[in-house]
Write an enzyme that holds these catalytic residues in place. Structure first.
Site, short mmCIF file in Angstrom:
data_model
loop_
_atom_site.label_atom_id
_atom_site.label_comp_id
_atom_site.label_asym_id
_atom_site.label_seq_id
_atom_site.Cartn_x
_atom_site.Cartn_y
_atom_site.Cartn_z
N PHE A 147 -2.93 5.03 -11.03
CA PHE A 147 -2.21 5.82 -10.03
C PHE A 147 -3.19 6.70 -9.24
O PHE A 147 -4.40 6.64 -9.41
CB PHE A 147 -1.15 6.68 -10.73
N THR A 148 -2.62 7.56 -8.42
CA THR A 148 -3.38 8.35 -7.45
C THR A 148 -4.41 9.27 -8.10
O THR A 148 -4.22 9.77 -9.20
CB THR A 148 -2.39 9.18 -6.61
N MET A 183 0.86 -1.19 0.00
CA MET A 183 0.00 0.00 0.00
C MET A 183 0.89 1.23 0.00
O MET A 183 1.87 1.29 0.72
CB MET A 183 -0.89 0.01 1.25
N ASN A 184 0.54 2.23 -0.82
CA ASN A 184 1.06 3.57 -0.57
C ASN A 184 -0.09 4.54 -0.42
O ASN A 184 -1.09 4.18 0.21
CB ASN A 184 2.18 4.01 -1.52
N GLU A 185 -0.01 5.77 -0.90
CA GLU A 185 -0.90 6.81 -0.38
C GLU A 185 -2.39 6.58 -0.62
O GLU A 185 -2.78 5.87 -1.54
CB GLU A 185 -0.51 8.19 -0.94
#
Length: 516
Positions: free
Chosen positions: A99-100, A41-43
């Site tokens: 992506f984010t 997991m990232n942001e």
């Protein structure tokens, strides 16, 4: 968000060059901070409340414990404490990763992707084409209150060719769309980060799908911003009331890859004005613009669609600045504890202030309280308490020259020490003896933040302790330090001490935190 350091760490892992870690019965999994069910997991992404349900989306690799195969993971909660893991919301497919980005409600069906009886929820994200490493902007929608998401057939909604006049990197550095409806202009606004150019671009749309560039916010246009603050990513933008006034101000929050107080990436916020097309930043104060002075607070975003009756601006970030290096084997990356963000005058300065959301009180139980007690050098308080998931609150009047120390996760040779040094009004977190720090050169050391006594001489510190983290909130929340730690299971002690003078403890409250 694509971080070059992460790519390097992924290669290290693939080559088998990982560092040894100490055995843990629970793989360091936190007690009350969110982690993915498994893997990377990232942001956070697309934070939104739908009805009574809080939705958490996040950058996720569902197949491995390293960065890659990035999609939107998904979890839901009714209290921001207990999370239910859900199937992948936006998958990587056909060589394009997700992506984010952010989510928003389309109540008037401006997108045409729902209908008047069932308007859609929308999610904008960056599409990352693996073969070319280029990035464009894409859209997904939900007509079942966020349970499932469908990618828009006309993606991308902003192609690399449309970005080209505003992106000198050839599509390599345009990402992380923040989208919201701007009531004053009647337009939808998109904010894009251009990390390779240290700027944000602003776009407008009438229908959430067709976008027109309007302006850029460059580092050189922000008075007082250091040129060392580079690699802008993960923008957020919202109006925030100024406490004690009838005013609101626009806030831009973002995550530079370099230049934070603790080194490397961090989250900063700036105030300014917005006319529907361009953002004009107020002069920044380097001593107040950073939202966290720790090493592990990255890619913060705020929940949207929160009812006015609630009224809180709640933010969260990922706690991990070391890629795949931390010594966990079944998961990587955890969510910071959600906290409110507000803007108020503290002393003579305007500060962003943060406090853990009050829902934490519903899962905690008091272990020990003290009131109106003086602690002197040579005394140790709280040493009978054991715990690896705690909420510790200390309010005290320090003598001149004194240093108050709170050691948490204390064992025979391990401890993480939170200190307040009166002589220079400094709050600090010392990870030098916190446990396993061998996994990364940045995993040890001391992080500091300025914290002045209030008008009466009182200092307040709140420490959230979990299996592998400490998050420290000083004063009214104007000084915050979030750090990962990796102590052994047996290091579960606590100690409150003072040197250099006495401290009058107005109040101490130690609470055990449990989701069960």
């Amino acid at each position: 968000m694509l971080n070059p350091k992460v790519a390097y760490m992924v290669w290290m892992t693939c080559l088998g060059l990982t560092l040894p870690s100490q055995a843990q019965s629970n793989d360091y999994r936190p007690s009350y901070h969110f982690t993915p069910d498994q893997y990377w997991m990232n942001e956070p992404n697309g934070l939104i409340k739908i009805g009574s349900t809080w939705h958490l989306f996040f950058q996720h690799n569902p197949t491995a414990n390293v960065w890659g195969n990035i999609c939107w993971g998904h979890a839901t909660s009714t209290d921001l404490m207990h999370w239910a893991h859900k199937p992948t919301a936006i998958a990587d497919e056909n060589g394009v990763e997700a992506f984010t980005g952010t989510a928003y409600y389309d109540p008037n069906n401006a997108s045409g992707l729902g209908d008047s009886a069932n308007p859609p929820y929308l999610a904008w994200f960056t599409g990352y084409t693996v073969s070319s490493q280029t990035q464009d902007q894409r859209l997904a929608f939900s007509v079942d209150n966020g349970a499932t998401w469908t990618k828009f057939q006309g993606n991308p909604i902003i192609s690399t060719s449309q970005e080209a006049p505003h992106d000198i990197t050839g599509g390599l550095e345009s990402r992380d769309p923040k989208v919201f409806f701007h009531r004053q202009s009647g337009n939808w606004i998109m904010v894009l980060a251009h990390g390779g150019q240290d700027k944000l671009s602003f776009w407008t749309s009438a229908d959430t799908i067709n976008w027109t560039w309007q302006s850029d916010l460059k580092s050189t246009s922000i008075n007082g911003l250091s040129s060392d603050i580079t690699g802008w990513e993960v923008p957020d933008m919202f109006e925030l009331p100024v406490e004690g006034t009838e005013e609101t101000t626009w806030v831009v929050m973002m995550t530079p890859a370099e230049g934070s107080p603790a080194g490397g990436n961090g989250v900063l916020a700036i105030t300014g004005s917005f006319d529907g097309k361009s953002f004009t930043a107020d002069p920044v104060d380097a001593s107040t613009m950073w939202l966290n002075n720790g090493r592990d607070f990255d890619g913060a975003l705020s929940w949207v669609n929160v009812p006015a009756s609630d009224g809180r601006r709640i933010i969260a970030a990922v706690m991990n600045s070391y890629g795949s290096n931390p010594p966990t084997t079944t998961w990587k990356g955890m969510l910071s504890f959600p906290r409110t963000l507000s803007l108020k005058k503290v002393g003579t300065q305007q500060h962003f202030v943060q406090q853990p959301i009050t829902e934490l009180d519903t899962i905690s139980t008091s272990l020990q309280t003290l009131e109106n007690q003086t602690i002197t050098p040579g005394q140790t308080l709280l040493s009978s308490i054991r715990g690896t998931a705690l909420d510790v609150r200390v309010a005290f009047y320090p003598d001149a020259g004194s240093v108050l120390s709170l050691a948490v996760r204390k064992g025979a040779s391990e401890q993480t020490v939170i200190k307040y040094t009166q002589s220079d009004a400094t709050l600090s977190v010392d990870r030098t003896e916190s446990g396993d720090t061998s996994y990364d050169p940045a995993a040890s050391g001391v992080h500091t933040a300025k914290l002045e006594e209030d008008d009466t001489g009182l200092v307040s510190i709140r420490v959230l302790v979990d299996t592998c983290s400490v998050e420290v909130f000083g004063g009214q929340g104007e000084a915050v330090i979030s750090d990962l730690i990796f102590p052994s299971d047996s290091s579960d002690g606590l100690a409150l001490e003072v040197t250099g003078g006495n401290a009058v403890l107005q109040s101490v409250d130690v609470r055990s935190v449990s989701l069960e």
